[in-house]
Write a protein that holds these residues in place. Structure first.
Motif, PDB file in Angstrom:
ATOM      1  N   HIS A   1       0.944  -1.294  -0.043  1.00 55.41           N
ATOM      2  CA  HIS A   1      -0.061   0.091  -0.129  1.00 55.41           C
ATOM      3  C   HIS A   1       0.921   1.261  -0.044  1.00 55.41           C
ATOM      4  O   HIS A   1       0.958   2.047  -0.957  1.00 55.41           O
ATOM      5  CB  HIS A   1      -1.033  -0.089   1.253  1.00 55.41           C
ATOM      6  CG  HIS A   1      -1.902   1.007   1.107  1.00 55.41           C
ATOM      7  ND1 HIS A   1      -2.857   0.996   2.224  1.00 55.41           N
ATOM      8  CD2 HIS A   1      -2.448   1.749   0.057  1.00 55.41           C
ATOM      9  CE1 HIS A   1      -3.751   2.231   1.725  1.00 55.41           C
ATOM     10  NE2 HIS A   1      -3.491   2.701   0.491  1.00 55.41           N
TER      11      HIS A   1
ATOM     12  N   HIS B   1       1.584   3.885  -3.495  1.00 58.98           N
ATOM     13  CA  HIS B   1       1.545   5.381  -3.392  1.00 58.98           C
ATOM     14  C   HIS B   1       2.715   6.093  -3.416  1.00 58.98           C
ATOM     15  O   HIS B   1       2.995   7.121  -3.331  1.00 58.98           O
ATOM     16  CB  HIS B   1       0.410   5.595  -2.083  1.00 58.98           C
ATOM     17  CG  HIS B   1      -0.721   5.493  -1.998  1.00 58.98           C
ATOM     18  ND1 HIS B   1      -1.598   5.996  -2.850  1.00 58.98           N
ATOM     19  CD2 HIS B   1      -1.596   4.783  -1.497  1.00 58.98           C
ATOM     20  CE1 HIS B   1      -2.910   5.580  -2.865  1.00 58.98           C
ATOM     21  NE2 HIS B   1      -2.871   4.599  -1.960  1.00 58.98           N
TER      22      HIS B   1
ATOM     23  N   HIS C   1      -6.288  -1.116  -6.159  1.00 60.92           N
ATOM     24  CA  HIS C   1      -6.099  -0.064  -5.207  1.00 60.92           C
ATOM     25  C   HIS C   1      -5.959   1.211  -5.734  1.00 60.92           C
ATOM     26  O   HIS C   1      -6.927   2.051  -5.268  1.00 60.92           O
ATOM     27  CB  HIS C   1      -5.137  -0.244  -4.187  1.00 60.92           C
ATOM     28  CG  HIS C   1      -5.285   0.555  -3.109  1.00 60.92           C
ATOM     29  ND1 HIS C   1      -6.315   0.555  -1.989  1.00 60.92           N
ATOM     30  CD2 HIS C   1      -4.574   1.842  -2.646  1.00 60.92           C
ATOM     31  CE1 HIS C   1      -6.376   1.510  -1.160  1.00 60.92           C
ATOM     32  NE2 HIS C   1      -5.408   2.369  -1.595  1.00 60.92           N
TER      33      HIS C   1
ATOM     34  N   HIS D   1      -8.769   4.664  -5.649  1.00 60.26           N
ATOM     35  CA  HIS D   1      -8.389   6.078  -5.443  1.00 60.26           C
ATOM     36  C   HIS D   1      -8.881   6.837  -6.499  1.00 60.26           C
ATOM     37  O   HIS D   1      -9.363   7.944  -6.298  1.00 60.26           O
ATOM     38  CB  HIS D   1      -6.810   6.285  -5.009  1.00 60.26           C
ATOM     39  CG  HIS D   1      -6.501   6.037  -3.707  1.00 60.26           C
ATOM     40  ND1 HIS D   1      -6.549   6.730  -2.841  1.00 60.26           N
ATOM     41  CD2 HIS D   1      -6.136   4.655  -3.037  1.00 60.26           C
ATOM     42  CE1 HIS D   1      -6.267   6.376  -1.557  1.00 60.26           C
ATOM     43  NE2 HIS D   1      -5.915   5.037  -1.932  1.00 60.26           N
TER      44      HIS D   1
ATOM     45  N   HIS E   1      -6.170   8.628   5.431  1.00 60.61           N
ATOM     46  CA  HIS E   1      -5.295   8.007   4.101  1.00 60.61           C
ATOM     47  C   HIS E   1      -5.984   8.601   2.582  1.00 60.61           C
ATOM     48  O   HIS E   1      -5.042   9.002   1.975  1.00 60.61           O
ATOM     49  CB  HIS E   1      -5.413   6.495   4.001  1.00 60.61           C
ATOM     50  CG  HIS E   1      -4.789   6.028   2.665  1.00 60.61           C
ATOM     51  ND1 HIS E   1      -3.382   6.485   2.374  1.00 60.61           N
ATOM     52  CD2 HIS E   1      -5.393   5.242   1.937  1.00 60.61           C
ATOM     53  CE1 HIS E   1      -3.388   5.552   1.133  1.00 60.61           C
ATOM     54  NE2 HIS E   1      -4.461   5.247   0.747  1.00 60.61           N
TER      55      HIS E   1
HETATM   56 ZN   LIG Z   1      -4.560   3.948  -0.668  1.00 59.89          ZN
END
Ligand SMILES: [Zn+2]
Ligand SMILES: [Zn+2]
Length: 257
Positions: free
Chosen positions: A28, A33, A65, A69, A201
């Motif tokens: 993650h 990111h 993921h 987002h 987050h």
């Molecule tokens: Zn994330």
């Protein structure tokens, strides 16, 4: 019998927490990111843990993921409890993940920066081999019966309780520090290496630290503690935290994406 049960329970919980920390730090915060840069040695260790405790192929997880987002709680989100209904995502999170990956374009579009290397081709892309290695290790440690029990319990906790609570519960119930549809649940954060601080987050996805000191309540992100330890021994280089970003941008300017 009771002693063996307790040992299997403890070992299974340790395996689940190894999977949880590898997920939050490597999959993650680092791979998805780029909020923390890991030393290749640390990254390799996390990839090994992910492989034998979850069988997840990192670029697939990253792609799903990142798409979450890009379309958070709107048409296109792979797993939105606001669109699909809470229980469907809370219980069926895994199936939404598998469904999303049926479209090969998702990995192509959202994880094109993660090209498979030689380790992926030989080991880490082979999900079932990784899971088999993990199960065999548990059976060698605990015996076949208790090993299978520990593996099953770990799978249940990781897939159907912890991971699904981030995508289900943490987009449904809890408090918010920032204007987005995700929520913070501190108890879930303790169990998921900090992931339960999901509203923070979504507010600042590039922050390697999920807790926010100026938030309304005391928040603790155990994943950040591990990242700090890794950074002390030069195995990790975290980027700007939420507090540092807020100081630079002003409090009402949460990041996008
Ligand atoms: Zn994330
Ligand atoms: Zn989310």
């Amino acid at each position: 019998m009771l002693f063996s049960f307790l040992i299997a329970l403890i070992v299974s919980s340790i395996v689940t927490q190894i999977a949880v920390y590898s997920t939050t730090i490597y999959l993650h915060r680092a791979a998805t990111h780029r909020a923390v840069v890991l030393h290749p040695l640390a990254a390799w260790g996390f990839r090994l843990f992910i492989w034998i405790t979850t069988g997840i192929v990192p670029r697939e997880w990253v792609a799903v993921h990142r798409k979450h987002h890009a379309f958070t709680d709107e048409e296109g989100d792979p797993h939105s409890p606001l669109l699909e209904g809470f229980w469907k995502v809370q219980l069926g999170n895994f199936f939404y993940y598998v469904k999303e990956l049926k479209d090969p374009g998702v990995v192509e579009k959202y994880a094109r920066d993660l090209k498979p290397d030689v380790w992926d081709r030989v080991l880490f892309d082979r999900s079932s081999v990784g899971l088999l290695v993990g199960i065999v290790l548990l059976c060698l440690t605990l015996g076949i019966g208790w090993g299978l029990f520990a593996a099953g319990l770990h799978a249940l906790m990781y897939v159907f309780v912890l991971s699904s609570s981030i995508n289900g519960l943490c987009h449904y119930k809890g408090y918010r520090n920032f204007q987005n549809t995700a929520t913070n649940i501190r108890l879930i954060a303790w169990l998921t290496g900090g992931e339960g601080l999901h509203n923070n987050h979504h507010g600042y996805p590039r922050s390697p630290k999920f807790s926010f000191r100026q938030g309304r309540r005391f928040e603790f992100d155990p994943g950040w503690l591990i990242i700090k330890v890794l950074s002390w021994v030069k195995l990790a280089r975290p980027l700007k935290t939420i507090e540092e970003a807020v100081k630079m941008r002003g409090p009402a300017q949460p990041q996008e994406g």
